[in-house]
Every structure is written in structure tokens, then in C-alpha cells.
Design an enzyme around this catalytic site. Structure first.
Site, PDB file in Angstrom:
ATOM      1  N   LYS A 225       8.326  17.783  -5.895  1.00  0.00           N
ATOM      2  CA  LYS A 225       8.825  16.424  -5.626  1.00  0.00           C
ATOM      3  C   LYS A 225       7.805  15.386  -6.315  1.00  0.00           C
ATOM      4  CE  LYS A 225       8.654  13.210  -1.820  1.00  0.00           C
ATOM      5  NZ  LYS A 225       7.281  12.413  -2.281  1.00  0.00           N
ATOM      6  N   ASN A 226       6.663  15.443  -6.146  1.00  0.00           N
ATOM      7  CA  ASN A 226       5.797  14.459  -6.638  1.00  0.00           C
ATOM      8  C   ASN A 226       5.599  14.360  -8.316  1.00  0.00           C
ATOM      9  OD1 ASN A 226       5.704  13.359  -4.129  1.00  0.00           O
ATOM     10  ND2 ASN A 226       3.457  14.181  -3.717  1.00  0.00           N
TER      11      ASN A 226
ATOM     12  N   CYS B 216       4.942   1.328   4.186  1.00  0.00           N
ATOM     13  CA  CYS B 216       5.455   2.709   4.627  1.00  0.00           C
ATOM     14  C   CYS B 216       4.571   2.938   5.996  1.00  0.00           C
ATOM     15  CB  CYS B 216       5.829   3.829   3.674  1.00  0.00           C
ATOM     16  SG  CYS B 216       4.499   4.542   3.423  1.00  0.00           S
TER      17      CYS B 216
ATOM     18  N   ARG C  26       0.719   0.416   0.922  1.00  0.00           N
ATOM     19  CA  ARG C  26       0.597   1.153  -0.419  1.00  0.00           C
ATOM     20  C   ARG C  26       0.276   0.282  -1.475  1.00  0.00           C
ATOM     21  NH1 ARG C  26       4.036   6.612   0.277  1.00  0.00           N
ATOM     22  NH2 ARG C  26       2.660   7.417  -1.267  1.00  0.00           N
TER      23      ARG C  26
ATOM     24  N   ASP D  98      -1.054  14.978   2.253  1.00  0.00           N
ATOM     25  CA  ASP D  98       0.199  15.368   2.614  1.00  0.00           C
ATOM     26  C   ASP D  98       0.330  16.510   3.386  1.00  0.00           C
ATOM     27  OD1 ASP D  98       0.918  13.354   1.150  1.00  0.00           O
ATOM     28  OD2 ASP D  98       1.738  14.218  -0.324  1.00  0.00           O
TER      29      ASP D  98
ATOM     30  N   ARG E 215      14.287  13.868   2.280  1.00  0.00           N
ATOM     31  CA  ARG E 215      13.687  13.103   1.286  1.00  0.00           C
ATOM     32  C   ARG E 215      12.823  14.168   0.457  1.00  0.00           C
ATOM     33  NH1 ARG E 215       9.679   9.146   2.482  1.00  0.00           N
ATOM     34  NH2 ARG E 215       9.205   9.729   0.327  1.00  0.00           N
TER      35      ARG E 215
HETATM   36  C1  UD1 Z   1       0.908   9.932  -3.961  1.00  0.00           C
HETATM   37  C2  UD1 Z   1       1.920  10.734  -3.142  1.00  0.00           C
HETATM   38  C3  UD1 Z   1       1.657  10.952  -1.799  1.00  0.00           C
HETATM   39  C4  UD1 Z   1       0.308  11.282  -1.435  1.00  0.00           C
HETATM   40  C5  UD1 Z   1      -0.585  10.541  -2.357  1.00  0.00           C
HETATM   41  C6  UD1 Z   1      -2.125  10.900  -2.041  1.00  0.00           C
HETATM   42  C7  UD1 Z   1       4.005  10.648  -4.906  1.00  0.00           C
HETATM   43  C8  UD1 Z   1       5.233  10.131  -5.065  1.00  0.00           C
HETATM   44  N1  UD1 Z   1       3.346  10.394  -3.534  1.00  0.00           N
HETATM   45  O1  UD1 Z   1       1.193   8.746  -3.375  1.00  0.00           O
HETATM   46  O2  UD1 Z   1       2.695  12.103  -1.238  1.00  0.00           O
HETATM   47  O3  UD1 Z   1      -0.051  11.256  -0.349  1.00  0.00           O
HETATM   48  O4  UD1 Z   1      -0.248  10.654  -3.726  1.00  0.00           O
HETATM   49  O5  UD1 Z   1      -2.180  12.402  -2.593  1.00  0.00           O
HETATM   50  O6  UD1 Z   1       3.268  11.228  -5.918  1.00  0.00           O
HETATM   51  N2  UD1 Z   1      -4.561   2.962  -3.570  1.00  0.00           N
HETATM   52  C9  UD1 Z   1      -4.994   1.570  -4.029  1.00  0.00           C
HETATM   53  N3  UD1 Z   1      -4.304   0.916  -4.957  1.00  0.00           N
HETATM   54  C10 UD1 Z   1      -3.600   1.283  -5.859  1.00  0.00           C
HETATM   55  C11 UD1 Z   1      -3.160   2.593  -5.548  1.00  0.00           C
HETATM   56  C12 UD1 Z   1      -3.651   3.076  -4.397  1.00  0.00           C
HETATM   57  O7  UD1 Z   1      -5.977   1.120  -3.265  1.00  0.00           O
HETATM   58  O8  UD1 Z   1      -3.455   0.585  -6.727  1.00  0.00           O
HETATM   59  C13 UD1 Z   1      -5.176   3.527  -2.510  1.00  0.00           C
HETATM   60  C14 UD1 Z   1      -4.161   4.001  -1.662  1.00  0.00           C
HETATM   61  O9  UD1 Z   1      -3.841   2.971  -0.650  1.00  0.00           O
HETATM   62  C15 UD1 Z   1      -4.607   5.359  -0.931  1.00  0.00           C
HETATM   63  C16 UD1 Z   1      -5.211   5.905  -1.941  1.00  0.00           C
HETATM   64  O10 UD1 Z   1      -5.493   4.864  -3.224  1.00  0.00           O
HETATM   65  O11 UD1 Z   1      -5.431   4.980   0.022  1.00  0.00           O
HETATM   66  C17 UD1 Z   1      -4.428   7.033  -2.792  1.00  0.00           C
HETATM   67  O12 UD1 Z   1      -3.053   6.520  -3.225  1.00  0.00           O
HETATM   68  P1  UD1 Z   1      -2.326   7.164  -4.444  1.00  0.00           P
HETATM   69  O13 UD1 Z   1      -2.981   8.617  -4.865  1.00  0.00           O
HETATM   70  O14 UD1 Z   1      -1.910   6.126  -5.298  1.00  0.00           O
HETATM   71  O15 UD1 Z   1      -0.987   7.509  -3.412  1.00  0.00           O
HETATM   72  P2  UD1 Z   1       0.562   7.487  -4.370  1.00  0.00           P
HETATM   73  O16 UD1 Z   1       0.538   7.688  -5.602  1.00  0.00           O
HETATM   74  O17 UD1 Z   1       1.070   6.338  -3.799  1.00  0.00           O
END
Ligand code: UD1
Length: 434
Positions: free
Chosen positions: A22-23, A117, A122, A305, A397
Site C-alpha cells: 500500500k505505502n 488523523c 502529521r 504500523d 483502506r
Molecule cells: C508513512 C506511512 C505510515 C507509517 C509512517 C512511519 C505511508 C502512506 N504512510 O507515513 O503508515 O506509520 O510512514 O513509518 O507511507 N514528521 C515530521 N515532519 C514531517 C514529516 C514527518 O515531524 O515533515 C514526523 C511525523 O510526525 C512522525 C515521523 O516524522 O513522527 C515519521 O513520519 P513519516 O515517516 O513522514 O510518516 P508518513 O510518511 O506520513
């Protein structure tokens, strides 16, 4: 609002084919907009997030042919739209990948901010920092993120947090930038590597994906390609945990065992039997799980996850397990639901202390997010009696044909629609059918 009703206590047994990741899919579909001609993507999971994303791409003017058997054809030769409205993106968080793609394609992107969410805020500050380092001007106006650049120029970007989304989004924007972009402290998740491999199949020049430093040499043109998405690491882990939880014997098929090392290690520590093949893993639930401690980390650490499904299994462990959630701040809501089934957990900020109980008992529970839903399915499979899980749309989803797969493994599960009508699958020669 549909529900899943599980009659617990059945041991899962058999072989289950794992779907595409999915990701990876939710990034690869928008990435296909960067090609000059048709991309044919295979091993696509037929899940609601993918269906919604395919609709968004269509609404933006792309030609999209989605085949429920697991492939998609995307051609964007007529696409001119660089905006994605709130009505489109609110249905899907990962629509932020459109920002990087549209910026690279048109030099401008306007994408409504999808919002928070249930697992925590996020932020996308690291995505924005990356785009700005490439020369884009980024503003947030009335809930819409607007990014513009006359041209994108390669740069060195150090990520303050290891972020899957920021790593992928910066790669997407940088593939067409002038010169070389370096992402330092990049995420190493298998889906990051898969997106890089997809972009390279289109003619991009990305090196180092899977390490913490990724180098992207910009190219003028990306062409169509045929690509097969990797198997889903989280779906694989969910079935491995479900096998262990029910004292079953399940082989997950078409998987990459290397991606599962953190989960395999924990299952072994709990006293389960795990046998790895080239592209399959067999999990045999030998005993009541021993207590273990888990700290979630970016890959190759234990994936956040799978923290929720794993904590459902630990709710019946022999002893006290401690889970530290280092990635998301609000990812223990499912434990309140499992408490309704007899589970015993204490939550202090990012730490859950789980006192294992001998048994869980079926109860009505609510899925608060996708992986919370997976955790409740596992709790329901373990529990004595009937568990009814509401908010099944979260589960749909991200898990392809979950009842089919579970029924094939011997679970007793049915779907109840909004009018209370049940849909029950039966097992016909090893496969589930309506
Ligand atoms: C992706 C996955 C999600 C998984 C997560 C961590 C997808 C669609 N979703 O989410 O299922 O739980 O990786 O493995 O791939 N952060 C910041 N600033 C940013 C971006 C992130 O502070 O600009 C922080 C977030 O709050 C979180 C951490 O970094 O604490 C990791 O987030 P991130 O790896 O970006 O998660 P997603 O890509 O949203």
C-alpha cells in the site's frame, strides 16, 4: 457504516498470498504522472486508498484504467491540472505526494492540506523544507499548500526527522531538477526503495535508496514503464502475528523475508516458530506468547504500523510487556478497545505497559484507524465469543479482501452492512467465495 463480526477461537491454518505494498502504491501512482507516456503498474493492491487515488488522478485529467485483478495503466499526455481540491484529497492522507509530483511536472502545485488523523498530528514541515531547498516558494493559504518554482535546482537536504513521506516527496520533486540532490538522514523503508526503483525504471537517476543518503541526479525526461510493486510488509506482518495469536500454522506467500526481520525476531523471542523460505514465511504458534518489549523505530527497526497488531498479541502474553511508540504520539487507542475485551494495559504518554491476560472475550469495539482495525481483528480472532468491529472502512483502506484471506485460513468472520444484513463467505476448495 459496515461492521466485521468475528466468531473467535479458530486457529488460522494454511497459505495466504500477500498483496502489493500500500505505502509504495500510494506514491507510485502519483509518480506515474511524471512519465511522458503510459505506465503499467502490476501487483497493485485493490484497496480503498488505491481506488480513491485512482479517482483523484482521473479527476485531474489523467487516463487511468484500474483493473481489480491488481494492475493499473496511467497515461497523462492530456493532463494539465496542477491543483488538487480539498474534496479530493481529504479522502486520503498520502495525497501530499501530489505536491512533489506536480511541482516537478508543472513547476507549480496547489494541493489542499489533508489534515490530521487519529494516530497524531502529521506535520509536513520536512517535505516543505525539501521543496524550498530545491528553489520552490511554498505558502499555505486557506488550507491549500501552494508551491511554485521557475526551475528546481538540486541541493543537499538534511532531514531533521527520518520521514518516509518527506524522503519520497523530495525524491519525486528532485528527479527533474537541474543538478544533483542529496537527501541526508533519509528513510530506508522498503517502500522508499520501491518508489526509487519505479522512478529509475522511468529513466530517473537515483542512487542510495535503502541507505540514509540518497542521491538524485535530475533528468530532462521520464518515460513510461512496466513495474511490479513489492509485497506489503505490514500486511505480511499482520498475518504472521494473527497466526501466532491463534496458535495457528500459516505460511505467508510472495513476501520478502528480509523486510520482516524485526517482526520475525520478536515472534521468535515470544517462543513462536518461524521458518523462512526464499519468498515465504511460515509461522507456527507453539505456545502462549512470552512477554517481550518493543520500541518502534524507522526501518529496519520495528515498524510502528505493526505495533498495534503486535500489542493485540501481547495482550495475552505470559507476563508484562512494554511497548514504546517512538514514531506517532497517539497510537494506543486500540488498547482501550481491547480493554473492553478483557485486556489489561496502562498507557503513559508514548509507553504502553501490557499485563498479559489468559483470555480475551468478544465485545463490540470500534476501529479508530487502519492498523487499530487490524489489531482488533487479531483480538477478535483470539477472543472467546463474538467481536463486532465498527468503522470497517478504515480496514478496507489498507487490507485487500481481508475476509476472503481470513476465511481461507479458517477464520469465522462475516461482514454486516449498514442495514444489518450479513455477508458471509464460505470456503470452497481452499479459497473463500460468496
Ligand atoms: C508513512 C506511512 C505510515 C507509517 C509512517 C512511519 C505511508 C502512506 N504512510 O507515513 O503508515 O506509520 O510512514 O513509518 O507511507 N514528521 C515530521 N515532519 C514531517 C514529516 C514527518 O515531524 O515533515 C514526523 C511525523 O510526525 C512522525 C515521523 O516524522 O513522527 C515519521 O513520519 P513519516 O515517516 O513522514 O510518516 P508518513 O510518511 O506520513
Amino acid at each position: 457504516m459496515e461492521k466485521l463480526r468475528i466468531y473467535g477461537g479458530k486457529k488460522l491454518k494454511g497459505r495466504v498470498k500477500i498483496s502489493g505494498a500500500k505505502n509504495a502504491a500510494v506514491a507510485i501512482l502519483p509518480a506515474a504522472l511524471l512519465a511522458d507516456d503510459t505506465c503499467l503498474i502490476d501487483n497493485l493492491p485493490y484497496i480503498d486508498d488505491v481506488i480513491v487515488l485512482a479517482d483523484i488522478l482521473k479527476e485531474m485529467g489523467a487516463y487511468v484504467k484500474l483493473n481489480p485483478q491488481g494492475s493499473i495503466e496511467i497515461n497523462v499526455s492530456k493532463m494539465k491540472e496542477y491543483r488538487a481540491h480539498y474534496d479530493m484529497v481529504r479522502r486520503m492522507r498520502a495525497s501530499y505526494y501530489l505536491l512533489g509530483v506536480l511541482l516537478a511536472k508543472f513547476g507549480k502545485a496547489e494541493v489542499a492540506f489533508p489534515g490530521g488523523c487519529a494516530i497524531g498530528t502529521r506535520p509536513i514541515d520536512q517535505h516543505i523544507k525539501g521543496f524550498e531547498a530545491l528553489g520552490a516558494k511554498v505558502v499555505l493559504e486557506h488550507g491549500v499548500i501552494k508551491a511554485y518554482a521557475d526551475k528546481l535546482v538540486g541541493s543537499e537536504i538534511y532531514l531533521d526527522v527520518v520521514s518516509v513521506g518527506a524522503t519520497i516527496n523530495i525524491m519525486l520533486a528532485a528527479v527533474r531538477a537541474e543538478g544533483t540532490t542529496t537527501i541526508v538522514n533519509a528513510a530506508k523503508e522498503p517502500h522508499v526503495v520501491d518508489v526509487a526503483n519505479f522512478l529509475n525504471s522511468m529513466g530517473a537517476k537515483i542512487k542510495g535508496a535503502g541507505t540514509d543518503t540518497i542521491r538524485i541526479k535530475g533528468v530532462d525526461k521520464l518515460s513510461g514503464c512496466e513495474y511490479t510493486i513489492i509485497p506489503d510488509q505490514i500486511e505480511t506482518g499482520t498475518y504472521m502475528i494473527a497466526a501466532a495469536a491463534t496458535g495457528g500454522d500459516v505460511t505467508v506467500v510472495d513476501v520478502i523475508p528480509k523486510h520482516m526481520e524485526a517482526v520475525t525476531a520478536k515472534l521468535l523471542e515470544m517462543g513462536m516458530e518461524v521458518i523462512e523460505g526464499d519468498d515465504e514465511i511460515r509461522v507456527i504458534g507453539r505456545q502462549r506468547p512470552r512477554k517481550v518489549n518493543i520500541k518502534t523505530q524507522p526501518y529496519p527497526g520495528f515498524p510502528t504500523d505493526l505495533q498495534q497488531p503486535m500489542s493485540a498479541l501481547l495482550s495475552i502474553a505470559d507476563g508484562v510487556s512494554v511497548i514504546t511508540e517512538n514514531v506517532w504520539e497517539a497510537r494506543f487507542k486500540h488498547l482501550d478497545e481491547i480493554a473492553r475485551m478483557g485486556g489489561n494495559a496502562k498507557i503513559e504518554d508514548r509507553v504502553a505497559i501490557i499485563q498479559g491476560v489468559e483470555k480475551l472475550y468478544g465485545a463490540p469495539v470500534i476501529a479508530t484507524d487502519l492498523r487499530a482495525g487490524a489489531a482488533l481483528i487479531i483480538a477478535g480472532l483470539i477472543a472467546e465469543g463474538v467481536t463486532e468491529i465498527s468503522n470497517v472502512e478504515f480496514i478496507d483502506r489498507g487490507y485487500e479482501t481481508i475476509e476472503h484471506k481470513l476465511v481461507s485460513l479458517g477464520a469465522d468472520i462475516e461482514r454486516v452492512d449498514e442495514n444489518g444484513k450479513t455477508r458471509r463467505l464460505t470456503l470452497v476448495e481452499g479459497t473463500a467465495a460468496l
